[in-house]
Design an enzyme around this catalytic site. Structure first.
Site, short mmCIF file in Angstrom:
data_model
loop_
_atom_site.label_atom_id
_atom_site.label_comp_id
_atom_site.label_asym_id
_atom_site.label_seq_id
_atom_site.Cartn_x
_atom_site.Cartn_y
_atom_site.Cartn_z
N ALA A 1 0.80 -1.23 0.00
CA ALA A 1 0.00 0.00 0.00
C ALA A 1 0.83 1.27 0.00
CB ALA A 1 -0.93 0.01 1.22
N THR A 2 2.14 1.16 -0.19
CA THR A 2 2.97 2.36 -0.11
C THR A 2 3.19 3.05 -1.45
OG1 THR A 2 4.98 1.02 -0.25
CG2 THR A 2 4.16 1.57 1.96
N GLY B 1 1.72 2.97 -6.00
CA GLY B 1 1.02 2.31 -7.08
C GLY B 1 -0.42 1.95 -6.81
N GLY C 1 -1.77 -0.36 -4.89
CA GLY C 1 -2.14 -0.55 -3.50
C GLY C 1 -2.47 0.75 -2.80
N TYR D 1 7.58 -13.92 -12.78
CA TYR D 1 6.49 -13.11 -12.22
C TYR D 1 5.14 -13.59 -12.78
CZ TYR D 1 3.23 -9.16 -12.24
OH TYR D 1 2.12 -8.38 -12.14
#
Length: 286
Positions: free
Chosen positions: A8-9, A11, A13, A166
């Site tokens: 959440a820091t 982008g 999120g 990924y």
């Protein structure tokens, strides 16, 4: 409503957290850096002055920290929604405890966190942010090489292998959504997947910036023209809150619409194999 958002820091999120805070939710931001958590909180508070925000630091590459995070979340008011968003692209030789960070952060951490939380909540919505169905179709999980011990199986060129790994972990996310939804059927916990779109400004390849350029050239992407995180946040945030989705589980959504994903992601036998191996890797019973 209490919502938890991992990654959440920045982008997507952060955009999801801001959207939910604007809708009146108390939002717990999960990130691995106190400094970045405080900065994200301040940005969200500037946009939503009455936002109710709490911070939880946890490095999702460290499974002990994931367990401790689950304990802390359940020790207070259990969450009504959990948006599992954190993900990264990283070189395959970056490992923690012999396990590639890309596997731990992208798959094993949400597997562990959501399983632990599911045991402690009576009613909640779990949302797993995943990849688009086209990518899911062309990147089936190699169930015999989950730890990427044979990177040559990811194909050529070598520079694209971290991105392909990924993609495999995003396939695991989809398989996990369906497997967990099957196991929680009939409870008050729902589990759904969401593709946010091809989004810019996410910091996804922060640990492997060279991969971002290789991917852009290979797939002819104009990174500067991609939509931003607010666009990518729409479907995950909607899944966490929309009244019309009460009871909907085991589905995958793109642009707020349910879509079919590749058969190999929904196959129960493959899902059970992934579930069992993942349980062993995180130290839970299958």
């Amino acid at each position: 409503m209490r919502a938890v958002v991992t990654g959440a820091t920045n982008g997507i999120g952060e955009a999801v957290a801001r959207r939910l805070a604007g809708e009146g939710a108390t939002v717990t931001l999960v990130g691995r850096s106190d400094e970045r958590l405080r900065a994200a909180r301040d940005r969200i508070a500037a946009a939503v002055p009455d936002a109710e925000l709490t911070l939880e630091r946890a490095d999702l590459a460290e499974l002990d920290q994931v367990r401790a995070l689950a304990d802390r979340l359940l020790a207070t008011t259990p969450p009504d929604a959990v948006i599992s968003n954190a993900a990264l692209v990283t070189p395959l030789d970056r490992r923690t405890g012999g396990v590639p960070r890309v596997l731990t952060v992208n798959h094993l951490a949400p597997y562990l966190l959501l399983r632990l939380l599911a045991d402690g909540v009576d009613r909640a919505r779990f949302v797993v942010v995943g990849a688009d169905p086209v990518s899911l179709a062309r990147s089936p999980v190699d169930l015999d090489d989950l730890l990427f011990e044979h990177p040559e199986r990811l194909g050529e060129p070598i520079g694209l292998r971290p991105f392909r790994a990924y993609g495999r972990t995003k396939n695991m996310n989809a398989m996990f959504v369906f497997a967990l939804a099957r196991r929680l059927a009939g409870t008050g916990v729902t589990v759904n997947g969401a593709h946010p779109g091809i989004i810019g400004g996410t910091g996804l390849a922060g640990e492997a910036p060279e991969v971002r350029e290789i991917v852009a050239r290979t797939f002819e992407l104009d990174l500067a023209s991609l939509p931003g995180p607010e666009v990518g946040a729409d479907t995950p945030a909607w899944l966490a809150t929309a009244p019309e989705l009460a009871g909907v589980t085991g589905r995958f959504f793109v642009d707020r619409k349910p879509v079919e994903t590749a058969p190999h992601t929904t196959d129960p036998a493959r899902g059970d194999r992934l579930w069992t191996t993942s349980a062993r890797l995180v130290g839970l019973p299958a």
